[in-house]
Design a protein around this motif. Structure first.
Motif, PDB file in Angstrom:
ATOM      1  N   ARG A  87       3.611 -10.153  14.156  1.00  0.00           N
ATOM      2  CA  ARG A  87       2.901 -10.651  12.960  1.00  0.00           C
ATOM      3  C   ARG A  87       3.134 -12.140  12.730  1.00  0.00           C
ATOM      4  NH1 ARG A  87       2.652  -6.834   8.769  1.00  0.00           N
ATOM      5  NH2 ARG A  87       0.461  -6.582   9.164  1.00  0.00           N
ATOM      6  N   PHE A 128       9.703 -12.252   2.685  1.00  0.00           N
ATOM      7  CA  PHE A 128       9.048 -12.358   3.994  1.00  0.00           C
ATOM      8  C   PHE A 128       8.950 -13.816   4.451  1.00  0.00           C
ATOM      9  CE2 PHE A 128       7.050  -7.980   3.791  1.00  0.00           C
ATOM     10  CZ  PHE A 128       7.534  -7.570   5.018  1.00  0.00           C
ATOM     11  N   TYR A 135       6.123  -0.862  -2.699  1.00  0.00           N
ATOM     12  CA  TYR A 135       5.086   0.179  -2.600  1.00  0.00           C
ATOM     13  C   TYR A 135       5.074   1.077  -3.835  1.00  0.00           C
ATOM     14  CZ  TYR A 135       3.408  -0.898   2.104  1.00  0.00           C
ATOM     15  OH  TYR A 135       2.812  -1.503   3.187  1.00  0.00           O
ATOM     16  N   GLU A 141       9.443  -8.161  12.541  1.00  0.00           N
ATOM     17  CA  GLU A 141       9.622  -8.039  11.092  1.00  0.00           C
ATOM     18  C   GLU A 141      10.698  -6.991  10.882  1.00  0.00           C
ATOM     19  OE1 GLU A 141       5.455  -8.079   8.901  1.00  0.00           O
ATOM     20  OE2 GLU A 141       5.670  -6.356  10.182  1.00  0.00           O
ATOM     21  N   ASP A 195       0.800 -13.496   5.915  1.00  0.00           N
ATOM     22  CA  ASP A 195       1.477 -13.306   4.626  1.00  0.00           C
ATOM     23  C   ASP A 195       0.654 -13.904   3.496  1.00  0.00           C
ATOM     24  OD1 ASP A 195       3.717 -12.016   5.664  1.00  0.00           O
ATOM     25  OD2 ASP A 195       4.669 -13.923   6.178  1.00  0.00           O
ATOM     26  N   LYS A 207       0.918  -3.686  16.605  1.00  0.00           N
ATOM     27  CA  LYS A 207       1.548  -4.995  16.889  1.00  0.00           C
ATOM     28  C   LYS A 207       2.932  -4.845  17.524  1.00  0.00           C
ATOM     29  CE  LYS A 207       1.376  -6.293  12.604  1.00  0.00           C
ATOM     30  NZ  LYS A 207       0.758  -5.044  12.111  1.00  0.00           N
ATOM     31  N   GLU A 249       4.183   4.261   3.186  1.00  0.00           N
ATOM     32  CA  GLU A 249       2.787   4.007   3.570  1.00  0.00           C
ATOM     33  C   GLU A 249       1.925   5.271   3.395  1.00  0.00           C
ATOM     34  OE1 GLU A 249       3.933   0.479   6.777  1.00  0.00           O
ATOM     35  OE2 GLU A 249       3.105   2.345   7.548  1.00  0.00           O
ATOM     36  N   ARG A 287       2.706   7.513  12.524  1.00  0.00           N
ATOM     37  CA  ARG A 287       3.991   6.810  12.434  1.00  0.00           C
ATOM     38  C   ARG A 287       4.831   7.346  11.278  1.00  0.00           C
ATOM     39  NH1 ARG A 287       3.865   0.469  12.034  1.00  0.00           N
ATOM     40  NH2 ARG A 287       2.807   0.980  10.092  1.00  0.00           N
ATOM     41  N   PHE A 298      -1.903 -10.841   2.576  1.00  0.00           N
ATOM     42  CA  PHE A 298      -1.134 -10.069   1.588  1.00  0.00           C
ATOM     43  C   PHE A 298      -1.058 -10.749   0.213  1.00  0.00           C
ATOM     44  CE2 PHE A 298       0.261  -8.378   5.657  1.00  0.00           C
ATOM     45  CZ  PHE A 298       0.243  -7.013   5.437  1.00  0.00           C
ATOM     46  N   GLN A 313       7.047 -11.286  -1.191  1.00  0.00           N
ATOM     47  CA  GLN A 313       6.461 -12.418  -0.450  1.00  0.00           C
ATOM     48  C   GLN A 313       7.508 -13.496  -0.177  1.00  0.00           C
ATOM     49  OE1 GLN A 313       3.776 -12.099   1.116  1.00  0.00           O
ATOM     50  NE2 GLN A 313       3.288 -10.231   0.006  1.00  0.00           N
ATOM     51  N   ARG A 339       5.711   6.389   8.079  1.00  0.00           N
ATOM     52  CA  ARG A 339       6.611   5.741   7.108  1.00  0.00           C
ATOM     53  C   ARG A 339       6.265   6.270   5.713  1.00  0.00           C
ATOM     54  NH1 ARG A 339       5.431  -0.304   8.949  1.00  0.00           N
ATOM     55  NH2 ARG A 339       6.808  -0.469  10.743  1.00  0.00           N
TER      56      ARG A 339
END
Ligand SMILES: Nc1ncnc2c1ncn2[C@@H]1O[C@H](COP(=O)(O)OP(=O)(O)O)[C@@H](O)[C@H]1O
Ligand SMILES: Nc1ncnc2c1ncn2[C@H]1C[C@H](O)[C@@H](COP(=O)(O)O)O1
Length: 223
Positions: A91, A69, A55, A43, A96, A25, A159, A154, A100, A66, A156
Motif C-alpha cells: 500500500r 498510519f 471500525y 502495513e 491514505d 496487495k 471487516e 480472509r 481513506f 490516520q 478479519r
C-alpha cells in the motif's frame, strides 16, 4: 532463480502495491519480493492500536488512525531510503489521503478541522521534492464481487462487521482515484489475469511487465 537479474530490474527500485482492501496487495508484495529478492514493507494490522476501535466507531477514531498510519508509513519510507531501495511496499502513502481520509471527511466521519490538520501535515511531509516517490505503483484492480469474496475468506472480524456499502464506496473511489493519479508511473494489473495462490510461476510474466515498464519509463525520462 533471481528474476530481478533475468529481467534487468535495478536493485534500488522501490515498487509500491496499491488497491482496495482485500484485493491481494500483501500476497503480491510477498510474491514479488521473493521473486526479486527485495525487502518488504508491510502495513501492521495486528499490532495497530486503533484499527479495531476505528471500525467500531469511525467518528471517534478516524483522525487518530490516520495520524498513526501516516507516522508508520513515514518511518517505513525512511527505512527504505536508508537501505537505498530494493523494496516492495504493501500500500502506498497516497491512498491514505486520496482514499481513506478523504472518504471519511466527505462522509462526515472525520470532522473538517481534523481533516484540515491531517491534510496539511500530509502535504508538508509528503508532497514535497524532498520525498522520493516510488519508481512504480502497481495498481491491482478487480470486480467488487471478487473483492467482497476475498474479504470474507480472509475473515478479519472487524471487516466482516463493516456494512457492504463501505466497501462499495471504497471500490468506486479507487477507480476515480487511479484515473487521476500522477505522482509516479502506474502499472495496472487485473486480478483475473494471474493467480499467485494456485501457481507461483504466474509471478514471472508480471516481473517481465514490470521490467519493460520500469526500463521504458527510464528511457522516456532520459529523453
Ligand atoms: N490471486 C489470488 N487468488 C485467490 N485469492 C487470493 C489471491 N491473492 C490473494 N488472495 C486472497 O485474498 C485475500 C486478501 O488478500 P491480501 O493479499 O491479504 O489482500 P490485501 O493485502 O490487498 O488486503 C486473502 O485471503 C488471500 O489469500
Ligand atoms: N489510511 C487508512 N485509513 C483507514 N483504514 C485503513 C487505512 N489504511 C489501511 N486501512 C485499513 C483497511 C484494512 O482494514 C486494514 C489493512 O488494509 P489492507 O488493504 O487489507 O492491507 O487497514
Amino acid at each position: 532463480m533471481n528474476l530481478r537479474k533475468k529481467f534487468d530490474i535495478p536493485s534500488s527500485s522501490v515498487i509500491t502495491i496499491a488497491g482496495t482492501v482485500g484485493i491481494g496487495k500483501s500476497t503480491m508484495t510477498n510474491a514479488l519480493a521473493n521473486a526479486l529478492n527485495f525487502r518488504t514493507s508491510f502495513e501492521k494490522v495486528d499490532t495497530n492500536p486503533y484499527l479495531d476501535k476505528f471500525y467500531e466507531d469511525f467518528d471517534r477514531w478516524s483522525f487518530h488512525l490516520q495520524i498513526y498510519f501516516l507516522a508508520e508509513r513515514f518511518k517505513e519510507q525512511k527505512r527504505i531510503f536508508e537501505y537505498g531501495g530494493g523494496f516492495i511496499q504493501d500500500r502506498s502513502i497516497y491512498e491514505d489521503t486520496g482514499i481513506f481520509a478523504k472518504m471519511h471527511y466527505e462522509k462526515g466521519t472525520m470532522n473538517p478541522t481534523d481533516y484540515e490538520t491531517y491534510t496539511s501535515l500530509f502535504d508538508a511531509m509528503v508532497m514535497t521534492p524532498y520525498f522520493p516517490h516510488p519508481d512504480l505503483l502497481i495498481y491491482l484492480e478487480g470486480s467488487l464481487d471478487d473483492i467482497l469474496a476475498r474479504i470474507k475468506v480472509r475473515g478479519r472480524p472487524m471487516e466482516q462487521q463493516t456494512p457492504i456499502e463501505y466497501w462499495t464506496e471504497m471500490h468506486r473511489r479507487y477507480e476515480n482515484w487511479i484515473n487521476q493519479f500522477n505522482a509516479c508511473p502506474v502499472l495496472r494489473l487485473n486480478i483475473n489475469e494471474y493467480d499467485l495462490i494456485q501457481s507461483e510461476e504466474s509471478i514471472e510474466p508480471i516481473v517481465e511487465r514490470i521490467s519493460s515498464f520500469i526500463n521504458h519509463t527510464k528511457k522516456v525520462r532520459r529523453v
